[in-house]
Design a protein around this motif. Structure first.
Motif, mmCIF file in Angstrom:
data_model
loop_
_atom_site.group_PDB
_atom_site.id
_atom_site.type_symbol
_atom_site.label_atom_id
_atom_site.label_comp_id
_atom_site.label_asym_id
_atom_site.label_seq_id
_atom_site.Cartn_x
_atom_site.Cartn_y
_atom_site.Cartn_z
ATOM 1 N N THR A 1 33.421 -3.181 23.258
ATOM 2 C CA THR A 1 33.517 -2.415 22.086
ATOM 3 C C THR A 1 34.167 -3.030 20.769
ATOM 4 O OG1 THR A 1 33.080 -0.429 23.521
ATOM 5 C CG2 THR A 1 33.593 0.199 21.263
ATOM 6 N N VAL A 2 33.459 -2.867 19.651
ATOM 7 C CA VAL A 2 34.055 -3.206 18.749
ATOM 8 C C VAL A 2 33.994 -2.246 17.470
ATOM 9 C CG1 VAL A 2 34.274 -4.765 16.455
ATOM 10 C CG2 VAL A 2 33.765 -5.727 18.977
ATOM 11 N N ILE A 3 35.106 -1.497 16.842
ATOM 12 C CA ILE A 3 34.784 -0.593 15.921
ATOM 13 C C ILE A 3 35.438 -1.075 14.476
ATOM 14 C CG2 ILE A 3 34.578 1.016 17.548
ATOM 15 C CD1 ILE A 3 37.401 2.216 16.993
ATOM 16 N N PRO A 4 34.875 -0.673 13.627
ATOM 17 C CA PRO A 4 35.605 -0.775 12.227
ATOM 18 C C PRO A 4 36.927 -0.188 12.146
ATOM 19 C CG PRO A 4 33.615 -0.013 11.905
ATOM 20 C CD PRO A 4 33.731 0.142 13.212
ATOM 21 N N LYS A 5 37.865 -0.770 11.778
ATOM 22 C CA LYS A 5 39.439 -0.440 11.818
ATOM 23 C C LYS A 5 39.583 0.281 10.584
ATOM 24 C CE LYS A 5 43.364 -2.857 12.910
ATOM 25 N NZ LYS A 5 44.311 -3.855 12.647
ATOM 26 N N GLN A 6 39.821 1.862 10.622
ATOM 27 C CA GLN A 6 40.021 2.779 9.713
ATOM 28 C C GLN A 6 41.325 3.413 9.826
ATOM 29 O OE1 GLN A 6 36.434 5.002 10.598
ATOM 30 N NE2 GLN A 6 35.187 3.904 9.186
ATOM 31 N N GLY B 1 32.815 -10.245 15.654
ATOM 32 C CA GLY B 1 33.145 -8.913 15.248
ATOM 33 C C GLY B 1 32.166 -8.206 14.490
ATOM 34 N N GLU B 2 31.437 -8.958 13.828
ATOM 35 C CA GLU B 2 30.416 -8.449 13.089
ATOM 36 C C GLU B 2 28.968 -8.573 13.704
ATOM 37 O OE1 GLU B 2 30.556 -10.931 9.339
ATOM 38 O OE2 GLU B 2 31.944 -9.621 8.730
ATOM 39 N N ALA B 3 29.085 -8.979 14.870
ATOM 40 C CA ALA B 3 27.792 -8.997 15.608
ATOM 41 C C ALA B 3 26.785 -7.891 15.825
ATOM 42 C CB ALA B 3 27.966 -9.486 17.024
ATOM 43 N N LEU B 4 25.542 -8.078 15.601
ATOM 44 C CA LEU B 4 24.697 -6.967 15.718
ATOM 45 C C LEU B 4 23.718 -7.184 17.049
ATOM 46 C CD1 LEU B 4 23.739 -6.150 12.204
ATOM 47 C CD2 LEU B 4 25.039 -4.951 13.663
ATOM 48 N N THR B 5 24.026 -8.304 17.784
ATOM 49 C CA THR B 5 23.460 -8.490 18.900
ATOM 50 C C THR B 5 24.246 -8.126 20.156
ATOM 51 O OG1 THR B 5 24.416 -10.814 18.935
ATOM 52 C CG2 THR B 5 21.820 -10.335 18.094
ATOM 53 N N CYS B 6 23.847 -8.001 21.244
ATOM 54 C CA CYS B 6 24.645 -7.750 22.486
ATOM 55 C C CYS B 6 25.905 -8.531 22.599
ATOM 56 C CB CYS B 6 23.755 -8.012 23.869
ATOM 57 S SG CYS B 6 24.567 -8.068 25.379
ATOM 58 N N ARG B 7 27.070 -7.688 22.522
ATOM 59 C CA ARG B 7 28.308 -8.488 22.554
ATOM 60 C C ARG B 7 28.259 -9.534 23.740
ATOM 61 N NH1 ARG B 7 30.429 -6.765 17.533
ATOM 62 N NH2 ARG B 7 30.319 -4.597 17.505
ATOM 63 N N ARG B 8 28.038 -9.148 24.867
ATOM 64 C CA ARG B 8 28.154 -9.940 26.066
ATOM 65 C C ARG B 8 27.394 -11.315 25.486
ATOM 66 N NH1 ARG B 8 30.384 -8.291 30.362
ATOM 67 N NH2 ARG B 8 29.724 -5.975 29.837
ATOM 68 N N ARG B 9 26.276 -11.309 25.262
ATOM 69 C CA ARG B 9 25.300 -12.491 24.865
ATOM 70 C C ARG B 9 26.149 -13.163 23.517
ATOM 71 N NH1 ARG B 9 19.041 -11.099 24.338
ATOM 72 N NH2 ARG B 9 18.939 -13.513 24.154
ATOM 73 N N CYS C 1 22.914 -6.978 27.892
ATOM 74 C CA CYS C 1 24.037 -6.315 28.993
ATOM 75 C C CYS C 1 23.823 -4.869 29.499
ATOM 76 C CB CYS C 1 25.376 -6.960 28.932
ATOM 77 S SG CYS C 1 25.948 -5.869 27.715
ATOM 78 N N GLY C 2 23.694 -3.960 28.521
ATOM 79 C CA GLY C 2 23.472 -2.701 28.800
ATOM 80 C C GLY C 2 24.987 -2.147 28.891
ATOM 81 N N ASN C 3 25.993 -2.847 28.656
ATOM 82 C CA ASN C 3 27.334 -2.510 28.851
ATOM 83 C C ASN C 3 28.119 -3.045 27.617
ATOM 84 O OD1 ASN C 3 29.263 -1.291 30.426
ATOM 85 N ND2 ASN C 3 29.776 -2.986 31.501
ATOM 86 N N CYS C 4 27.631 -2.674 26.451
ATOM 87 C CA CYS C 4 28.635 -2.921 25.216
ATOM 88 C C CYS C 4 28.172 -1.955 24.386
ATOM 89 C CB CYS C 4 28.580 -4.304 24.945
ATOM 90 S SG CYS C 4 26.781 -4.853 24.134
ATOM 91 N N ASP C 5 29.003 -1.783 23.070
ATOM 92 C CA ASP C 5 28.679 -0.687 22.137
ATOM 93 C C ASP C 5 27.222 -0.952 21.489
ATOM 94 O OD1 ASP C 5 30.015 -3.222 21.182
ATOM 95 O OD2 ASP C 5 30.212 -1.957 19.024
ATOM 96 N N ILE C 6 26.869 -2.346 21.216
ATOM 97 C CA ILE C 6 25.559 -2.685 20.771
ATOM 98 C C ILE C 6 24.342 -2.080 21.468
ATOM 99 C CG2 ILE C 6 23.943 -4.379 19.791
ATOM 100 C CD1 ILE C 6 26.414 -4.016 18.237
ATOM 101 N N CYS C 7 24.718 -2.458 22.840
ATOM 102 C CA CYS C 7 23.469 -1.970 23.799
ATOM 103 C C CYS C 7 23.303 -0.449 23.903
ATOM 104 C CB CYS C 7 23.778 -2.606 25.116
ATOM 105 S SG CYS C 7 23.568 -4.569 25.176
ATOM 106 N N THR C 8 24.519 0.278 24.033
ATOM 107 C CA THR C 8 24.518 1.666 24.121
ATOM 108 C C THR C 8 24.329 2.584 22.861
ATOM 109 O OG1 THR C 8 26.965 1.771 23.909
ATOM 110 C CG2 THR C 8 26.009 1.439 26.147
ATOM 111 N N ASP C 9 24.690 1.838 21.796
ATOM 112 C CA ASP C 9 24.395 2.317 20.359
ATOM 113 C C ASP C 9 23.660 1.347 19.526
ATOM 114 O OD1 ASP C 9 24.451 4.169 18.181
ATOM 115 O OD2 ASP C 9 26.457 3.428 17.605
ATOM 116 N N THR D 1 33.741 5.912 24.671
ATOM 117 C CA THR D 1 34.999 5.367 25.548
ATOM 118 C C THR D 1 35.798 6.109 26.104
ATOM 119 O OG1 THR D 1 36.328 4.561 24.015
ATOM 120 C CG2 THR D 1 34.794 3.000 24.192
ATOM 121 N N ARG D 2 36.012 7.161 25.574
ATOM 122 C CA ARG D 2 36.832 8.314 26.137
ATOM 123 C C ARG D 2 36.331 9.090 27.187
ATOM 124 N NH1 ARG D 2 38.102 13.240 25.635
ATOM 125 N NH2 ARG D 2 36.368 13.918 24.369
#
Length: 607
Positions: free
Chosen positions: A208-213, A367-375, A389-397, A515-516
């Motif tokens: 999972t990668v999220i913008p740092k705020q 960090g800026e990827a819009l494709t599956c993180r794992r790929r 992969c179905g198991n990263c933030d891009i795949c689940t959202d 993730t929580r």
């Protein structure tokens, strides 16, 4: 031979089956051949030299870079009934003397040493008088200047092959792109070594990668359901490490700081407390980690972005080494990019700066990827996947998708027309019809692809080209200034035989909540029994002054909490229970399981 090593796998280490390519690697080493193995952390690299060490005559010499790593591996082997020892600066003269006596008497199966110790003339001379089973070089990426953790003392290991021509050498790493692999083999003088690349995927890790705020608040939200789990939080500076550790302590988390600015004894106490589950969270710089042989790390958080994809992969790989579900969260902000760039540019080695800037750019692209993180992660190491992969933030959202076939054809054509020799920024200049001096000097304004993408903003072209890299249509060579070239997958796109669908840049989306919730999700084993077995394990480990995972891993406890073994024969079928551990701990864990089942537990199995 296979039956014999299979017997050792089960009776000594407690595992039922080899993972690919363990058996083939072991058989090659047993035949006296050199091997170079790239296998993900937690994939079982150690067995590839530990089992041959038990089947070949003589002692196996294992080169390891860190004292803590040596001790953990030695403790785990001794717990399995293997005759192992280590030689390092933490031993007293008397302790070192006892190890040398064992070595001379031939009563050791494995000896762990640092490269500095191994290459001392008197030590090499002593080895020349002994029967040697093999040399194993752990963390072999340290030998390469292309690697992310280069250590000059490793470069002398190439002396081993001419000094000991009949002794097989096994070099291993979890992290090496093709250039690094080539360099390692050259440095070690192993041109005939069989190379095994077991893939880089860690399917049990959710990326999972999220913008740092508001990073402290984001970290706190992530950790809320994880107070009983072990994890590492990485930050780039010592000051940041101290700040985050204090904030977590104030919020009631069991956390401690670890960095090179702390006294040696304090760092050692923190590391030992973490190994023994007395501290749950370590906030650290990259000085912490490579020496950690702790399989039950459930999460790794990058509070700051690391400087390279190799570092990111190596550090996230410290989560879930036992194969159980684990999380890798990165807080991504452009401020971190600027900080990392300044750190890199402090070096006076121009070539090194150039390489590391290219690697930093690849990290930013991830960090800026819009494709599956794992790929995206695996493609960096040349491990191409044809499905998400179905198991990263891009795949689940997933981001909104669009048909980018025409833009992809333009970009790929531009790579081809410019001779597959240029990086992304120059290609974008050509696509957008720039008349800057370099474009004109190279006569790229005369190409058919010059200006064909003028209607698309440069930032959008960056997004498109990065996704084409992540999806495997383009490959990037960091030894040639990030030059892009076409892969075999590009031809069908250029010929109009396949379409390309890419992702639109996402708005800032809160993903920590997901993730929580994952942390609090039901497990496929009895959590209440698992907690009781974990408490028993801690009690036994503390009495023996061992890290709990040396007794049994979390994965082994989870299997017990799934299968409820009722006798020693059933306990022996649990993965991770070898003969020695069955004899030492079997009765105690069976008694705990029976006592639990005799209680008021309505449901033993959680679906």
């Amino acid at each position: 031979m296979a039956a014999s090593i299979q017997h050792t796998l089960k009776t000594v280490f407690g595992f039922h089956d080899f993972r690919p390519p363990q058996q083939e690697v072991i058989e090659r080493v047993l035949a006296g051949e050199d091997v170079f193995l790239v296998m993900p952390t937690g994939g079982g690299k150690s067995l590839c030299y530990q089992i041959p060490a038990l089947h070949r005559d003589g002692v196996a010499i294992v080169v390891s870079p860190l004292i803590a790593l040596m001790k953990d591996q030695m403790d785990a082997l001794i717990a399995n009934g293997v005759r192992a020892a280590c030689l390092n600066s933490s031993l007293s003269a008397a302790e070192a003397g006892r190890v040398f006596q064992q070595l001379d008497k031939g009563t050791l199966d494995l000896l762990y040493v640092a490269p500095e110790r191994l290459l001392m003339p008197e030590f090499l001379e002593r080895l020349g008088t002994l029967k040697l089973a093999l040399f194993a070089i752990d963390e072999a990426h340290c030998i390469s200047q292309w690697g992310h953790d280069f250590r000059p003392e490793y470069t002398q290991l190439g002396r081993l092959r001419p000094l000991f021509p009949g002794v097989p050498i096994v070099a291993m790493t979890a992290t090496a792109d093709p250039e690094t692999r080539k360099d390692i083999l050259g440095q070690l003088g192993l041109p005939n070594a069989t190379v095994f690349v077991a893939g880089f995927d860690r399917p049990n890790i959710t990326y999972t990668v999220i913008p740092k705020q508001k990073p402290l608040a984001q970290l706190g939200a992530f950790l809320r359901n994880r107070r009983d789990e072990a994890g590492i939080v990485y930050a780039l500076s010592r000051k940041r490490v101290d700040q985050v550790a204090k904030q977590l302590q104030a919020a009631g988390f069991s956390a401690a700081a670890y960095h090179a600015g702390l006294p040696d004894d304090q760092r050692r106490r923190v590391q030992e407390a973490f190994q023994r589950d007395d501290i749950r969270i370590v906030v650290a710089t990259v000085a912490f980690g490579m020496g950690i042989d702790k399989p039950n790390v459930r999460f790794v958080v990058h509070y700051d972005m690391p400087k390279s994809v190799e570092s990111y992969y190596q550090e996230t790989g410290r989560a879930g080494r036992d194969g159980l579900p684990s999380e890798a969260l990165m807080l991504f902000g452009m401020g971190d990019v600027m900080t990392a760039r300044k750190l890199i540019e402090n070096s006076d080695n121009a070539e090194r700066v150039r390489i590391e800037i290219q690697k930093l750019n690849a990290m930013v692209a991830y960090g800026e990827a819009l494709t599956c993180r794992r790929r995206a992660l695996l493609s960096y190491f040349g491990d191409q996947r044809d499905h998400d992969c179905g198991n990263c933030d891009i795949c689940t959202d997933p981001p909104q998708r669009f048909d980018a076939t025409v833009q992809a054809q333009k970009a790929l054509s531009c790579v081809y027309r410019t001779g597959e020799r240029f990086g992304m920024m120059h290609l974008i200049e050509v696509l957008r019809g720039s008349k800057n001096q370099r474009v004109l000097d190279l006569k790229h304004d005369k190409l058919s692809t010059w200006g064909i993408g003028a209607d698309t903003p440069a930032t959008q072209w960056e997004n498109i080209i990065r996704q084409l890299i992540h999806l495997g249509y383009l490959t990037q060579d960091f030894t040639r200034f990030g030059a892009l070239s076409l892969s075999s997958a590009a031809r069908p796109v250029l010929k109009g035989e396949t379409t390309v669908t890419l992702g639109m840049p996402r708005n800032t989306v809160e993903t920590v909540e997901r993730t929580r919730k994952r942390a609090g999700a039901k497990k496929d084993y009895d959590q209440a029994l698992f907690d009781k077995l974990r408490a028993l394990r801690k009690q036994i480990a503390d009495a023996a002054k061992l890290p709990p995972f040396v007794v049994f891993s979390d994965a082994t406890l989870a299997e017990m909490s799934r299968s409820y073994p009722q006798n020693l024969q059933q306990m022996r079928q649990v993965s991770g229970v070898g003969d020695r551990k069955l004899q030492q701990y079997g009765d105690a864990f069976l008694a705990e399981i029976r006592q639990y089942q005799a209680g008021d537990n309505e449901t033993y199995m959680v679906a």
